[in-house]
Scaffold this motif. Sequence first.
Motif, mmCIF file in Angstrom:
data_model
loop_
_atom_site.group_PDB
_atom_site.id
_atom_site.type_symbol
_atom_site.label_atom_id
_atom_site.label_comp_id
_atom_site.label_asym_id
_atom_site.label_seq_id
_atom_site.Cartn_x
_atom_site.Cartn_y
_atom_site.Cartn_z
ATOM 1 N N UNK A 20 -14.629 0.268 0.410
ATOM 2 C CA UNK A 20 -13.106 0.907 -0.369
ATOM 3 C C UNK A 20 -12.703 1.848 -0.716
ATOM 4 N N UNK A 21 -14.040 2.729 -0.828
ATOM 5 C CA UNK A 21 -14.330 3.739 -1.994
ATOM 6 C C UNK A 21 -13.725 4.924 -0.361
ATOM 7 N N UNK A 22 -15.001 4.657 0.548
ATOM 8 C CA UNK A 22 -14.594 5.353 1.298
ATOM 9 C C UNK A 22 -12.932 5.491 2.002
ATOM 10 N N UNK A 23 -12.606 4.032 2.249
ATOM 11 C CA UNK A 23 -10.872 4.487 2.482
ATOM 12 C C UNK A 23 -9.508 4.723 2.113
ATOM 13 N N UNK A 24 -10.088 4.558 0.399
ATOM 14 C CA UNK A 24 -9.216 4.691 -0.780
ATOM 15 C C UNK A 24 -9.438 6.760 -0.417
ATOM 16 N N UNK A 25 -10.885 7.182 -0.108
ATOM 17 C CA UNK A 25 -10.386 9.495 0.315
ATOM 18 C C UNK A 25 -10.071 9.503 1.188
ATOM 19 N N UNK A 107 -25.248 -2.080 9.206
ATOM 20 C CA UNK A 107 -24.409 -1.375 8.362
ATOM 21 C C UNK A 107 -23.122 -0.408 9.401
ATOM 22 N N UNK A 108 -22.451 -0.301 8.598
ATOM 23 C CA UNK A 108 -21.176 0.755 9.518
ATOM 24 C C UNK A 108 -21.693 1.933 9.321
ATOM 25 N N UNK A 109 -21.190 2.220 10.068
ATOM 26 C CA UNK A 109 -21.006 4.364 10.611
ATOM 27 C C UNK A 109 -19.611 5.001 10.145
ATOM 28 N N UNK A 110 -19.654 5.367 8.752
ATOM 29 C CA UNK A 110 -18.232 5.471 8.346
ATOM 30 C C UNK A 110 -17.577 6.534 9.588
ATOM 31 N N UNK A 111 -17.961 7.443 10.145
ATOM 32 C CA UNK A 111 -17.433 8.452 10.920
ATOM 33 C C UNK A 111 -16.188 6.904 12.379
ATOM 34 N N UNK A 112 -17.491 6.379 12.694
ATOM 35 C CA UNK A 112 -17.108 5.318 13.259
ATOM 36 C C UNK A 112 -15.662 4.277 13.043
ATOM 37 N N UNK A 113 -15.813 3.712 11.424
ATOM 38 C CA UNK A 113 -15.218 3.148 10.732
ATOM 39 C C UNK A 113 -13.848 3.637 11.136
ATOM 40 N N UNK A 114 -14.176 5.147 10.415
ATOM 41 C CA UNK A 114 -12.538 5.585 10.194
ATOM 42 C C UNK A 114 -11.977 5.906 11.599
ATOM 43 N N UNK A 115 -12.208 5.894 12.814
ATOM 44 C CA UNK A 115 -12.118 6.565 13.616
ATOM 45 C C UNK A 115 -11.617 4.686 14.694
ATOM 46 N N UNK A 116 -11.935 4.007 13.886
ATOM 47 C CA UNK A 116 -11.614 3.210 14.248
ATOM 48 C C UNK A 116 -10.530 2.357 13.610
ATOM 49 N N UNK A 117 -10.272 2.342 12.420
ATOM 50 C CA UNK A 117 -9.247 2.107 11.812
ATOM 51 C C UNK A 117 -8.201 2.881 12.204
ATOM 52 N N UNK A 118 -8.842 4.107 12.556
ATOM 53 C CA UNK A 118 -7.210 5.165 13.045
ATOM 54 C C UNK A 118 -6.073 4.937 14.448
ATOM 55 N N UNK A 119 -7.110 4.379 15.383
ATOM 56 C CA UNK A 119 -6.803 4.040 16.790
ATOM 57 C C UNK A 119 -6.434 2.298 16.417
ATOM 58 N N UNK A 120 -7.098 0.715 15.650
ATOM 59 C CA UNK A 120 -6.107 0.325 15.702
ATOM 60 C C UNK A 120 -5.114 0.157 14.866
ATOM 61 N N UNK A 121 -4.420 1.578 13.816
ATOM 62 C CA UNK A 121 -3.621 1.341 12.493
ATOM 63 C C UNK A 121 -2.720 1.918 14.410
ATOM 64 N N UNK A 122 -2.578 3.128 14.644
ATOM 65 C CA UNK A 122 -1.798 3.597 15.862
ATOM 66 C C UNK A 122 -1.257 2.309 16.898
ATOM 67 N N UNK A 123 -2.015 1.455 17.210
ATOM 68 C CA UNK A 123 -1.882 0.935 18.255
ATOM 69 C C UNK A 123 -0.475 -0.619 17.498
ATOM 70 N N UNK A 124 -1.133 -0.618 16.368
ATOM 71 C CA UNK A 124 -0.487 -1.240 15.536
ATOM 72 C C UNK A 124 1.081 -1.252 15.370
#
Length: 124
Positions: A20-25, A107-124
């Motif tokens: 949550x904190x990482x995504x809010x940032x 455990x989630x790698x935050x760099x991979x999480x950010x890249x994955x989230x951004x990619x999924x949101x672009x496709x949505x």
Amino acid sequence: MTPEKILVVEDHPLNRELVVIALQARGYTVLEAEDGFGLVERVKAERPALIIMDLQLPRIDGFTLTQQLKTDAETRDIPVLAASAFAKPEDQARALEIGCATFLAKPLNLTVLFETVAGLLRRA
């Protein structure tokens, strides 16, 4: 522009807080859920752009929740990113089979999480 809304479904408080904190940032609006109780109705009401779903949850697991979301006309198009510490190939395959857009092992790698989230949101 309104920040994109992400729902983080995670029963472990520290894991949830970290994501949550990482995504809010990163500027996202983040909703939280600690289990799947009432989740489908909440998703319909809140309309997140993306759901990060822990697959091992109390009461109702993330596999079942994802299946419910993907069979409902109101929620089926919302991408679900599956996350689990149980990263066995069969769990990954099942997650994708039921409709998850992708799978990340904990455990989630935050760099991979950010890249994955951004990619999924672009496709949505």
